[in-house]
Design a protein around this motif. Structure first.
Motif, short mmCIF file in Angstrom:
data_model
loop_
_atom_site.label_atom_id
_atom_site.label_comp_id
_atom_site.label_asym_id
_atom_site.label_seq_id
_atom_site.Cartn_x
_atom_site.Cartn_y
_atom_site.Cartn_z
N GLY A 185 0.22 1.74 5.80
CA GLY A 185 -0.43 0.62 5.13
C GLY A 185 0.46 -0.21 4.24
N ALA A 186 1.74 0.13 4.15
CA ALA A 186 2.64 -0.62 3.29
C ALA A 186 2.94 -2.00 3.85
CB ALA A 186 3.95 0.16 3.11
N ALA A 187 3.13 -2.96 2.97
CA ALA A 187 3.48 -4.31 3.42
C ALA A 187 4.77 -4.30 4.23
CB ALA A 187 3.62 -5.23 2.21
N ASP A 188 5.70 -3.42 3.87
CA ASP A 188 6.99 -3.34 4.57
C ASP A 188 7.09 -2.09 5.46
OD1 ASP A 188 7.06 -1.44 2.60
OD2 ASP A 188 8.99 -2.06 1.73
N SER A 189 5.94 -1.64 5.98
CA SER A 189 5.92 -0.43 6.81
C SER A 189 6.88 -0.55 7.99
CB SER A 189 4.51 -0.17 7.32
OG SER A 189 4.50 0.89 8.26
N THR A 190 7.58 0.52 8.27
CA THR A 190 8.47 0.56 9.43
C THR A 190 7.85 1.34 10.59
OG1 THR A 190 9.57 2.54 8.57
CG2 THR A 190 10.52 0.40 7.97
N VAL A 191 6.66 1.90 10.39
CA VAL A 191 6.01 2.68 11.45
C VAL A 191 4.78 2.00 12.02
CG1 VAL A 191 6.89 4.89 10.59
CG2 VAL A 191 4.70 4.03 9.75
N ARG A 192 4.18 1.06 11.27
CA ARG A 192 3.01 0.34 11.78
C ARG A 192 3.46 -0.62 12.88
NH1 ARG A 192 1.63 -2.02 7.34
NH2 ARG A 192 2.66 -3.97 7.89
N THR A 193 2.76 -0.59 14.01
CA THR A 193 3.13 -1.43 15.14
C THR A 193 2.54 -2.83 14.98
OG1 THR A 193 1.18 -0.90 16.46
CG2 THR A 193 3.08 0.60 16.64
N PRO A 194 3.06 -3.81 15.71
CA PRO A 194 2.45 -5.16 15.68
C PRO A 194 0.97 -5.15 16.07
CG PRO A 194 4.64 -5.28 16.64
CD PRO A 194 4.33 -3.82 16.48
N ALA A 195 0.61 -4.31 17.03
CA ALA A 195 -0.80 -4.23 17.44
C ALA A 195 -1.65 -3.69 16.30
CB ALA A 195 -0.93 -3.35 18.67
N GLN A 196 -1.13 -2.72 15.55
CA GLN A 196 -1.88 -2.18 14.41
C GLN A 196 -2.00 -3.21 13.30
OE1 GLN A 196 0.60 1.29 13.84
NE2 GLN A 196 -0.80 2.62 14.97
N THR A 197 -0.96 -3.98 13.10
CA THR A 197 -1.02 -5.06 12.11
C THR A 197 -2.07 -6.09 12.50
OG1 THR A 197 1.31 -4.76 11.55
CG2 THR A 197 0.30 -6.85 10.92
N ASP A 198 -2.14 -6.42 13.78
CA ASP A 198 -3.15 -7.37 14.26
C ASP A 198 -4.56 -6.83 14.02
OD1 ASP A 198 -1.38 -9.30 15.09
OD2 ASP A 198 -1.36 -8.67 17.18
N THR A 199 -4.77 -5.55 14.30
CA THR A 199 -6.09 -4.95 14.07
C THR A 199 -6.46 -4.99 12.60
OG1 THR A 199 -5.87 -3.48 15.99
CG2 THR A 199 -7.44 -2.81 14.29
N ALA A 200 -5.51 -4.67 11.73
CA ALA A 200 -5.77 -4.71 10.30
C ALA A 200 -6.14 -6.12 9.85
CB ALA A 200 -4.54 -4.22 9.53
N ARG A 204 -13.52 6.78 -7.25
CA ARG A 204 -12.22 7.23 -6.75
C ARG A 204 -11.21 6.07 -6.74
NH1 ARG A 204 -9.75 11.40 -3.88
NH2 ARG A 204 -10.97 12.61 -5.38
N TRP A 205 -10.02 6.35 -7.24
CA TRP A 205 -9.01 5.30 -7.29
C TRP A 205 -8.55 4.87 -5.91
CZ3 TRP A 205 -4.26 7.99 -10.13
CH2 TRP A 205 -3.83 9.09 -9.36
N ARG A 206 -8.00 3.67 -5.86
CA ARG A 206 -7.51 3.11 -4.61
C ARG A 206 -6.12 3.66 -4.30
NH1 ARG A 206 -10.35 -0.42 -0.93
NH2 ARG A 206 -12.12 -1.26 -2.08
N PRO A 207 -5.74 3.61 -3.01
CA PRO A 207 -4.40 4.11 -2.65
C PRO A 207 -3.27 3.45 -3.44
CG PRO A 207 -5.72 3.84 -0.68
CD PRO A 207 -6.53 3.28 -1.81
N VAL A 208 -3.33 2.15 -3.68
CA VAL A 208 -2.24 1.49 -4.39
C VAL A 208 -2.07 2.07 -5.79
CG1 VAL A 208 -3.69 -0.42 -5.24
CG2 VAL A 208 -1.21 -0.73 -5.00
N THR A 209 -3.17 2.40 -6.45
CA THR A 209 -3.08 3.00 -7.78
C THR A 209 -2.49 4.39 -7.70
OG1 THR A 209 -5.07 1.75 -8.39
CG2 THR A 209 -4.38 3.52 -9.88
N THR A 212 6.51 0.48 -7.01
CA THR A 212 6.49 -0.89 -6.46
C THR A 212 5.79 -0.97 -5.11
OG1 THR A 212 8.64 -0.61 -5.38
CG2 THR A 212 8.64 -1.43 -7.67
N TRP A 213 5.20 0.15 -4.66
CA TRP A 213 4.55 0.15 -3.34
C TRP A 213 3.47 -0.93 -3.30
CZ3 TRP A 213 -0.31 0.76 -1.21
CH2 TRP A 213 -0.37 1.04 0.17
N THR A 214 3.42 -1.67 -2.20
CA THR A 214 2.47 -2.76 -2.04
C THR A 214 1.78 -2.65 -0.69
OG1 THR A 214 3.84 -4.21 -3.40
CG2 THR A 214 2.21 -5.28 -1.97
N PRO A 215 0.44 -2.76 -0.64
CA PRO A 215 -0.27 -2.68 0.64
C PRO A 215 -0.09 -3.95 1.46
CG PRO A 215 -1.82 -3.18 -1.11
CD PRO A 215 -0.48 -2.94 -1.78
#
Length: 409
Positions: A222-237, A293-298, A307-310
């Motif tokens: 879920g990171a903005a700079d994820s190196t494992v999320r695929t383009p198809a997964q980004t499109d779905t998100a 419950r806190w959010r993942p970014v928190t 500095t993690w950013t979704p």
């Protein structure tokens, strides 16, 4: 002028003979225009009116629910011997009356739509009775739902941020907006006897293996700079980032357009869909603010990655459960119960968060599956929050269908 051959002269004579014969025949009858599908017509009228509203999603779902439930009641009470003229007049008048009161800024377009529908219905007793029944049911329901706590001010009261503790929700970057939808849990449901009727158990403990796995998944995918999320997964998100109400308006429309059932059943489908969605959002707010419950970014920034950013901006309310997924679970539940698990034909929907892109499905569960993945890949929900959200939505949908008779008593 060129001379005609013998064959050419024969074709010319034959053509003249045919023309003379046709000229002597009576004109072909005009093809009658297909009758207007009044349910679909007023579905689109409602969607257009709601689309211009800046009210909270649950308030707009309430407008759908009141208008279409009033119409369903008017059609359930169809007098003996009434015909299509009665039903069309009742449907249009009920929805028009309700929406004119709830969305007054759309009055002009609603009036024009009503004039169009009533203008093609012949004058007569059936039309008059339909108009009267639709208006009566809408006014009655508006009176009963007055002060139900689903107005914008009641849905979004001031909510002070709780003290900062591990696991406890805090306003999230980049805007650190105060909590939203905290008041929805106090609203009066349509069919639930209380907001916590189906409240799930607490989220996983911060020391549990499930919690650690949830957070690791969001951190990686879920990171903005994820190196494992695929383009198809980004499109779905990105596709499913859009408003649930907006996207599911297209999905429900596909079910309505392809239905061959009587108009009373089709109108009831729309009514129960939105009744379930209102009650689901009340139950969702109850659960979110019960557990805070806190959010993942928190959580991730409180650890070793400040500095993690979704991928997408986190909405301003607690993580557990995912509201997008309670909505998806409830929508899927109502459609499965009243239409069947699969669509009659493949259907295609659009999203306001990914203009120009369409997605095609053959059942109602496909969107639910994508919704769950999307919130993780957006970096804004844990997998557990998504899965529990779907179950909560399905529970409320089942309750709605099981108790629907109470709306027509």
């Amino acid at each position: 002028m060129p001379l005609l051959t013998r064959a050419g002269r024969r074709r010319t004579v034959a053509a003249a003979a045919v023309a003379a014969l046709v000229a002597g025949l009576p004109a072909a009858p005009a093809v009658a225009a297909a009758p207007v599908d009044t349910a679909l017509e007023w579905y689109d009228v409602t969607a257009a009116a709601v689309a211009t509203s800046t009210r909270p999603q649950v308030t707009n779902n309430r407008a759908w629910a009141i208008g279409w439930l009033a119409a369903a009641r008017a059609l359930r009470a169809t007098p003996a011997g009434a015909d299509r003229d009665y039903r069309d007049a009742a449907l249009a008048s009920a929805v028009h009356t309700a929406l004119s009161a709830l969305l007054p800024e759309s009055a002009a377009s609603l009036d024009a739509a009503l004039a169009g529908t009533l203008g093609r219905i012949p004058a007569g007793r059936a039309k008059d009775r339909g108009v009267s029944a639709g208006r009566t049911e809408a006014r009655s329901l508006l009176g009963r739902r007055a002060d139900d706590g689903l107005d914008p001010a009641s849905v979004n009261p001031t909510y002070p941020a709780p003290a900062a503790e591990p696991g406890v929700w805090q306003p999230t970057p980049p805007t650190f907006t105060p909590a939203q939808q905290a008041g929805t849990r106090f609203a009066r449901p349509f069919l639930l006897d209380r907001a916590d009727r189906y409240r799930p158990g607490p989220p996983p403990a911060l020391t549990s293996a499930r919690y650690r796995a949830d957070l690791a998944e969001v951190r990686a995918y879920g990171a903005a700079d994820s190196t494992v999320r695929t383009p198809a997964q980004t499109d779905t998100a990105t596709f499913w980032l859009g408003s649930s109400l907006t996207i599911y308006t297209g999905i429900l429309r596909a079910a309505l357009a392809r239905s061959t059932r009587p108009i009373a059943e089709r109108v009831t489908l729309v009514a129960l869909f939105h009744v379930a969605l209102v009650d689901t959002q009340i139950a969702t707010s109850d659960t979110k603010y019960a557990y805070l419950r806190w959010r993942p970014v928190t959580a991730i920034r409180a650890g070793d990655d400040p500095t993690w950013t979704p991928l997408h901006t986190t909405p301003a309310h607690p993580d557990y459960p995912s509201g997008h997924n309670t909505y998806a679970g409830a929508a899927e539940g109502v459609l499965t119960a009243l239409v069947g698990p699969r669509a009659r034909q493949p259907y295609t929907v659009t999203s306001p968060s990914q203009p120009g892109v369409t997605r095609t499905y053959t059942d109602w569960r496909g969107p639910t599956r994508e919704n769950g993945d999307a919130r993780v890949w957006s970096g804004i929900h844990t997998r557990t929050a998504d899965e529990v959200g779907v179950r909560l939505g399905r529970d409320v949908a089942a309750h709605t269908v099981r108790n629907a008779y109470r709306l027509f008593g």
